[in-house]
Design a protein around this motif. Structure first.
Motif, short mmCIF file in Angstrom:
data_model
loop_
_atom_site.label_atom_id
_atom_site.label_comp_id
_atom_site.label_asym_id
_atom_site.label_seq_id
_atom_site.Cartn_x
_atom_site.Cartn_y
_atom_site.Cartn_z
N ASP A 1 0.85 -1.18 0.00
CA ASP A 1 0.00 0.00 0.00
C ASP A 1 0.89 1.23 0.00
O ASP A 1 1.75 1.40 0.87
N SER A 2 0.72 2.08 -1.01
CA SER A 2 1.45 3.35 -1.12
C SER A 2 2.96 3.16 -1.07
O SER A 2 3.67 3.87 -0.34
N GLY A 3 3.46 2.18 -1.83
CA GLY A 3 4.89 1.97 -1.91
C GLY A 3 5.49 1.23 -0.74
O GLY A 3 6.70 1.03 -0.69
N MET A 4 4.67 0.82 0.22
CA MET A 4 5.15 0.05 1.37
C MET A 4 4.54 -1.34 1.33
O MET A 4 3.41 -1.53 0.86
N SER A 5 5.31 -2.30 1.80
CA SER A 5 4.83 -3.68 1.83
C SER A 5 4.98 -4.26 3.22
O SER A 5 5.85 -3.85 4.00
N SER A 6 4.15 -5.23 3.50
CA SER A 6 4.27 -6.00 4.73
C SER A 6 4.94 -7.32 4.37
O SER A 6 4.48 -8.03 3.47
N TYR A 7 6.06 -7.63 5.04
CA TYR A 7 6.80 -8.85 4.77
C TYR A 7 6.69 -9.79 5.95
O TYR A 7 6.72 -9.36 7.12
N LEU A 8 6.59 -11.07 5.67
CA LEU A 8 6.54 -12.08 6.71
C LEU A 8 7.83 -12.89 6.65
O LEU A 8 8.16 -13.50 5.63
N ARG B 1 9.69 -0.58 2.45
CA ARG B 1 9.34 -0.18 1.10
C ARG B 1 9.15 -1.41 0.23
O ARG B 1 9.76 -2.46 0.47
N SER B 2 8.34 -1.29 -0.78
CA SER B 2 8.00 -2.42 -1.64
C SER B 2 9.18 -2.83 -2.50
O SER B 2 9.89 -1.98 -3.06
N GLY B 3 9.40 -4.14 -2.60
CA GLY B 3 10.40 -4.67 -3.49
C GLY B 3 9.75 -5.12 -4.78
O GLY B 3 8.67 -4.63 -5.15
#
Length: 360
Positions: free
Chosen positions: A250-257, A267-269
């Motif tokens: 969302d908006s250039g950010m990601s949630s990583y597990l 930030r999104s990869g």
């Protein structure tokens, strides 16, 4: 500014091993450039090629616009400070410093005053008649530096200049060395495997790996914006979560597990691909408290854990946190005394900005 040195596609092989692979770099007048990398990365071979001790298989070396490939080491106006200093044991301090000038034909009338000037610069005035075995390691290093600077070289090459000294003296002389190079305006290349030495001495840092240049930039750029996972791992301390899977963006950010089930926002990869996450220990703030207490840190990750170990190291305290899933996190905080000390076994929150997470 004028380019004093330029390497163009320099390559050197030893049998089937490529020590230096098409390296191109340049350095401007009066700048200090650090060549940083692990053993075997090609930095010393690059230095030897510049000095003329090793001939490249291909590519060229230019000093002040002149191709010096056919010139012998003593024909290149280069000052050298070797790792072991290479002082002549049978010569006095005075004679060691004067050696290069006499070898290069400096008028005899000018040698004595130049030696005195150089010894004053490195704070060894009054020690002209001592021999190397009568000097401390730090004093020997200063004599070698004075000798390297005495011929007024176009380039000064320093090969691991402080590695033979103990930690305390290394720090003191590192500061002095920087001041001396700056005061004489010496165009300098420093070869080192020591990160702190490279970052503190160099106006710019060139990181080498497997014979190639993998990143060049200011010390701040190298540390805060590493161009690859190798640079991030080699320069500075890091916490790593390998193979983290993106869950939502969302908006250039990601949630990583992560593999241990820890969720980290960054930030999104690349879409749909796993990532390696890096978090610098000094970017982590530690807050006492358990999971039952309210949390409000917008734009930040908050990981709950337990203090595993606390190591006071002078001005800093290294704190190891155990997270759910048994993964661990190193945090570095300032040593502010016992009033805010953390103890092993205490619950703690590790708080760090989403923008401080490096994604590879």
């Amino acid at each position: 500014m004028m380019k004093v040195l330029e390497l163009k596609g320099v390559t050197k092989k030893y049998g089937g091993f490529t020590a230096v692979d098409a390296v191109s770099l340049e350095i401007e007048q009066g700048k200090v450039l650090s060549l940083l990398g692990p053993s075997g990365c090609g930095k010393t071979t690059t230095l030897r090629i510049i000095a003329g001790f090793t001939s490249p298989d291909s590519g060229s070396v230019e000093i002040s616009g002149e191709d010096v490939g056919q010139l012998r080491p003593y024909e290149r106006n280069v000052g050298l400070l070797f790792q072991d200093y290479a002082l002549f044991p049978h010569m006095t301090v005075d004679q060691n410093v004067a050696y290069g000038m006499r070898y290069r034909g400096t008028p005899v009338s000018a040698v004595a005053s130049r030696v005195k000037q150089m010894l004053s610069l490195v704070q060894l005035g009054g020690m002209e008649n001592r021999y190397p075995n009568q000097l401390s390691g730090g004093q020997q290093q200063r004599v070698a530096l004075a000798r390297a600077l005495a011929t007024d070289p176009q380039i000064v090459l320093l090969d691991e200049p402080l590695s033979a000294l103990d930690a305390k003296l290394r720090l003191e002389l590192r500061i002095e060395l920087k001041e001396i190079l700056r005061s004489v305006g010496a165009t300098t290349i420093v070869v080192t495997h020591d990160q702190e030495e490279a970052l503190s001495l160099g106006d710019e840092v060139v990181v080498m790996h497997a014979g190639t240049v993998v990143q060049r930039g200011t010390p701040t750029q190298i540390y805060e914006a590493p161009a690859s996972k190798f640079v991030a791992e080699f320069v500075g301390r890091s916490n790593w979560f390998y193979g983290a899977r993106p869950r939502r963006s969302d908006s250039g950010m990601s949630s990583y597990l992560t593999g241990d089930g820890v969720e980290i926002c960054a930030r999104s990869g690349q879409e749909g691909s796993s990532a390696d996450l890096c978090i610098r220990p000094e970017n982590i703030e530690l807050v006492n408290g358990s999971a039952r207490e309210p949390v409000d840190y917008p734009g930040h990750n908050v990981l709950l854990g337990v203090v595993l170990d606390v190591a006071p190291l002078g001005a800093d305290v290294h704190v190891v946190i155990e997270l759910p899933g048994k993964s661990r996190l190193l945090a570095i905080r300032k040593n502010v005394g016992r009033s805010q000390a953390l103890l092993p076994g205490e619950p703690v929150r590790a708080v760090f900005s989403m923008s401080d997470v490096l994604v590879f």
